[in-house]
Design a protein around this motif. Structure first.
Motif, PDB file in Angstrom:
ATOM      1  N   PHE A   1     -14.278  -4.095 -11.315  1.00  0.00           N
ATOM      2  CA  PHE A   1     -14.303  -4.775 -10.030  1.00  0.00           C
ATOM      3  C   PHE A   1     -12.909  -4.806  -9.428  1.00  0.00           C
ATOM      4  O   PHE A   1     -12.717  -4.564  -8.224  1.00  0.00           O
ATOM      5  CB  PHE A   1     -14.819  -6.198 -10.223  1.00  0.00           C
ATOM      6  N   PHE A   2     -11.907  -5.109 -10.222  1.00  0.00           N
ATOM      7  CA  PHE A   2     -10.544  -5.157  -9.711  1.00  0.00           C
ATOM      8  C   PHE A   2     -10.090  -3.778  -9.235  1.00  0.00           C
ATOM      9  O   PHE A   2      -9.493  -3.649  -8.151  1.00  0.00           O
ATOM     10  CB  PHE A   2      -9.603  -5.666 -10.810  1.00  0.00           C
ATOM     11  N   SER A   3     -10.366  -2.752 -10.012  1.00  0.00           N
ATOM     12  CA  SER A   3      -9.940  -1.397  -9.630  1.00  0.00           C
ATOM     13  C   SER A   3     -10.562  -0.993  -8.306  1.00  0.00           C
ATOM     14  O   SER A   3      -9.879  -0.445  -7.413  1.00  0.00           O
ATOM     15  CB  SER A   3     -10.356  -0.405 -10.721  1.00  0.00           C
ATOM     16  N   LEU A   4     -11.860  -1.234  -8.126  1.00  0.00           N
ATOM     17  CA  LEU A   4     -12.548  -0.831  -6.911  1.00  0.00           C
ATOM     18  C   LEU A   4     -12.026  -1.578  -5.693  1.00  0.00           C
ATOM     19  O   LEU A   4     -11.767  -0.994  -4.639  1.00  0.00           O
ATOM     20  CB  LEU A   4     -14.052  -1.082  -7.082  1.00  0.00           C
ATOM     21  N   ASN A   5     -11.830  -2.893  -5.804  1.00  0.00           N
ATOM     22  CA  ASN A   5     -11.402  -3.672  -4.645  1.00  0.00           C
ATOM     23  C   ASN A   5      -9.917  -3.478  -4.336  1.00  0.00           C
ATOM     24  O   ASN A   5      -9.519  -3.545  -3.172  1.00  0.00           O
ATOM     25  CB  ASN A   5     -11.714  -5.147  -4.877  1.00  0.00           C
ATOM     26  N   LEU A   6      -9.087  -3.224  -5.345  1.00  0.00           N
ATOM     27  CA  LEU A   6      -7.687  -2.904  -5.060  1.00  0.00           C
ATOM     28  C   LEU A   6      -7.602  -1.581  -4.325  1.00  0.00           C
ATOM     29  O   LEU A   6      -6.816  -1.424  -3.368  1.00  0.00           O
ATOM     30  CB  LEU A   6      -6.892  -2.846  -6.369  1.00  0.00           C
TER      31      LEU A   6
END
Length: 809
Positions: A595-600
């Motif tokens: 989730f963090f990778s996609l939204n960053l």
């Protein structure tokens, strides 16, 4: 400035573990303040219910002055001079035991019929009826120790009453008749002061007298008002205040009477002995006097018959007096010997001591009587099998044997003296034999009558002295204050309410402390900063969300601003060397790295730069699936040589600007070997030439080595930890790989921060968005195909409820 790991290697043992923080606990307590209010309402309600349903207990008290016989008064001196002082010294502690003795309390129970109780049904409980409130008065009651506890319903009728037992068997009786109920025999009278209430249910409760006595003993309290004083305060607690006062009144009377009876026991035994002896002597004396009168009448003897033998009579009189004294002493010695030899008198007082002139015997009798009195006193508070009583019984038996031996020796000595007196008397008689025959016969008859008369006179005098001693005995205790009602002592409403308030705050706080002590998950920023020197690059709050991407060009949410802040921080971190390639990893599954990778990446795409997300979790890929994209063709397709143009495998992320994704492709049997292949190097060369930023979503580093293999391709590694999910021990692992330089640049992202009630991440560090924003994507399990992911299932039951309400994961 580039985030190079130039810090010196340190010993992990120097890293302080998270300690119990009272300030953090206080913040959590404030956050669950509504639960304190709810607990307070419940506690006060429970306290009110307790006060309503609990039978109130009242206290009555009285004070007794116990005379200390060790302090000699004027009366004591007079009685001692008359040799009539009875009883021994009073020991206050012993008197306390007497006041609490079963025998004394049993007399109180029998006098007030405390084993019979009337009760009426109140609004919430049964109320004891006593005195003028009792439906009937008990005139007589005889119970046995085998009585059982029974309850009967009472039906009052005109001139009679009925009792209904538990099996609904009805028994009707008339007032004044002796009735048998259970093992008790009783006589009841109607109470003229009792006012019958309409539909009022009344019960009669019969209890075992021994149990009633023990219950009375439990409720009785004794206190010495002064440490060395002789005043005892006697208090009693009972549901009925008037009954408590009556019990103390009867208890005091019985105690004083028993003390006086104890003092008079020795004198009463002596009087009984003297009366029995006097009855025999009176009969013998009457017979002797009758013989004298008949002789004088028959032989016409005048009153001056002995005028010529005046000197002889004088000598004879002296001899008779001496013989009388010897006969009396011998008789007393024989009587006492016979009395002591009877086993039934083994533990009774020796009747008399004053007539024994022998000092040794008198001392032995006094010592024997003291032991008997001490044994009788101990029996009032114990049983014959008690060790102390048994020891006293043995001492009494030894004393009795010694006394018998000395009495027999004394008796032998008296017989020798009597023989000497008899010789003197025989000499007188020999001289008197020369007198005329009638004068001699009269002389003999008068001699016998005189002996009997003198003995009887002496015994009557002794009896009078004992009766005087009984009349002059004073009570060893007197009442200073009559029984007074001290009011209700329990339950005390103020104390109960105060305790309820205390428990209302104590129990939630205790639960909070226990959960805090057993919490092994990351709870706040202080724990992260304390246990590791790795910098915190960013923090992301938690909020349930249906979309995998929470940042859009128009979004102004808290979580969107947090990703923008992290994107800005990357520019400052790359002063010496621009950061182009980033990798996201975590220790275990469910910490939100995908989730963090996609939204960053989505936030970087908003600034018109070309961004690529590579799904490099080759074992359990879920990123493409969450976006609804096909994962059949991807990076593994290129690495195994099935496709030479890697651009054909890249897909557009729907709904995102300038953002592409390279799916993982089909799950390979050898992920680590593929990552080490030359085609992996070629793939990154091609992708670096086309994209401005590349973000790699890889597998958890705590389970597989994929992230370590990929470190050579990246400029910065994000280690994702999740608030109230990641174990605290993970921070030690992060510090370890940081010190061992497993990654060139390493930074921590705190993910899934909960800021609702109980979630106090950032306490004391200024953090707190206060909006409660968050997301749901990225916290679920990746599945269980290869077994290295931990399912992020929700806990069920009370543990989940407490964890949610008290801020625990």
């Amino acid at each position: 400035m580039q985030m190079e790991n130039n810090q010196p290697k340190i010993d992990l043992g120097d890293i302080q573990s998270s300690k119990f923080d009272l300030r953090r606990l206080g913040a959590k307590a404030v956050s669950i303040f509504p639960w304190y209010i709810l607990a307070l309402i419940i506690a006060i309600t429970a306290a009110q219910g307790y006060l309503e349903f609990t039978t109130p207990v009242y206290e009555a008290s009285t004070t007794l002055l116990i005379r200390d016989r060790r302090i000699e008064t004027d009366e004591d001196k007079i009685l001692a001079g008359l040799q009539m002082q009875m009883g021994g010294n009073k020991d206050i502690e012993n008197e306390k035991d007497v006041l609490r003795s079963i025998n004394l309390l049993r007399e109180v129970v029998d006098s007030l019929h405390l084993d019979i109780e009337f009760r009426e049904e109140g609004r919430v409980r049964k109320i004891t009826m006593y005195g003028r409130y009792s439906p009937m008065l008990i005139e007589y009651a005889k119970a046995t120790d085998n009585d059982s506890n029974d309850e009967y319903a009472v039906l009052l009728e005109n001139g009679s009453f009925s009792l209904v037992d538990g099996s609904n068997q009805k028994m009707t009786f008339r007032y004044g008749d002796t009735v048998a109920v259970g093992n008790k025999r009783m006589v009841f009278r109607p109470n003229p002061e009792y006012i019958k209430k309409k539909d009022n249910k009344v019960w009669m409760v019969l209890s075992n007298p021994i149990q009633a006595t023990k219950a009375l003993r439990t409720s009785l309290s004794l206190r010495q008002t002064q440490e060395f004083g002789g005043v005892i305060e006697v208090s009693l607690q009972d549901p009925v205040p008037q009954r408590a006062a009556d019990i103390l009144d009867v208890h005091t009377i019985k105690y004083i009477e028993s003390g006086l009876m104890e003092k008079n026991t020795q004198a009463l035994n002596a009087i009984q002995f003297l009366n029995a002896r006097l009855n025999d002597l009176n009969s013998e004396l009457a017979s002797a006097q009758t013989n004298v009168v008949e002789f004088k009448s028959k032989n016409l003897v005048g009153p001056d018959l002995q005028t010529d033998g005046k000197l002889l009579a004088e000598r004879y009189s002296n001899s008779i007096t001496a013989q009388t004294q010897m006969d009396l002493e011998v008789m007393l010695a024989e009587s006492l010997t016979k009395y002591l030899e009877q086993e039934r008198n083994a533990f009774d007082l020796v009747p008399t001591t004053m007539q024994i002139a022998e000092p040794t015997v008198a001392a032995l009798i006094a010592n024997h009587n003291e032991l008997v009195l001490e044994r009788q006193k101990k029996l009032q508070i114990g049983t014959p099998n008690d060790p102390v009583v048994r020891a006293l019984s043995s001492s009494v038996e030894t004393s009795r044997k010694a006394l018998l031996t000395n009495l027999k020796n004394h008796e032998n000595g008296l017989r020798i003296k009597k023989a000497e007196v008899n010789k003197e008397l025989n000499d007188v008689l020999a001289i008197s034999a020369q007198l005329p025959q009638k004068e001699m016969q009269l002389f003999d008859l008068e001699k016998r009558a005189k002996i009997k008369d003198e003995i009887a006179t002496y015994l009557m005098q002794t009896r009078e002295e004992y009766e005087l001693s009984i009349a002059s005995n004073i009570k060893d205790a007197r009442v200073l204050d009559p029984p007074l009602n001290n009011g209700k002592v329990k339950p005390v409403a103020a104390q109960i309410m105060l305790f309820a308030v205390f428990m209302a705050f104590f129990i939630p706080t205790l639960v909070l402390i226990v959960l805090e002590l057993f919490n092994n998950r990351i709870g706040d920023r202080a724990e992260v900063e304390t246990q590791t020197t790795v910098p915190i690059i960013g923090e992301v709050v938690f909020k349930e969300s249906e979309s995998a991407i929470v940042i859009t060009p128009t979004s102004r949410t808290s979580i969107a601003e947090q990703f923008r802040l992290i994107r800005t921080n990357l520019k400052y971190l790359g002063i010496d060397k621009e950061i182009k390639t980033m990798l996201s990893t975590s220790f275990m599954s469910g910490e939100g790295k995908s989730f963090f990778s996609l939204n960053l990446a989505a936030s970087m795409g908003l600034v018109a730069e070309k961004v690529l997300v590579i799904e490099l979790d080759l074992r359990k890929p879920r990123l493409s699936k969450s976006l609804g994209l096909d994962n059949k063709l991807g990076l593994t397709t290129y690495l195994v040589g099935s496709e030479n143009d890697i651009h054909r495998l890249v897909q557009k992320v729907p709904g995102a600007q300038n953002l592409d994704i390279l799916p993982s492709g089909v799950i390979p049997p050898n992920p680590a070997e593929l990552l080490l292949s030359k085609r992996m190097d070629e793939a990154f060369e091609i992708l670096h030439s086309y994209y401005d930023y590349i973000i790699i979503d890889t597998a958890p580093v705590g389970l597989v080595t994929d992230a370590l293999i990929l470190d050579k391709y990246v400029d910065l590694t994000f280690f994702i930890i999740r608030h109230r999910y990641t174990f605290k021990s993970t921070l030690t692992y992060i510090e370890k790989i940081f010190q061992e330089r497993k990654f060139k640049n390493l930074g921590i992202i705190v993910n899934g921060i909960r800021v609702e009630a109980g979630g106090n991440y950032g306490y004391g560090y200024g953090y707190g968005y206060g909006y409660g924003y968050g997301y749901g994507y990225g916290y679920g399990a990746y599945g269980n195909s290869y077994g290295y992911y931990h399912e992020d299932g929700k806990r069920k039951g009370i543990a989940a409820w407490l964890g949610k309400k008290f801020g625990k994961s």
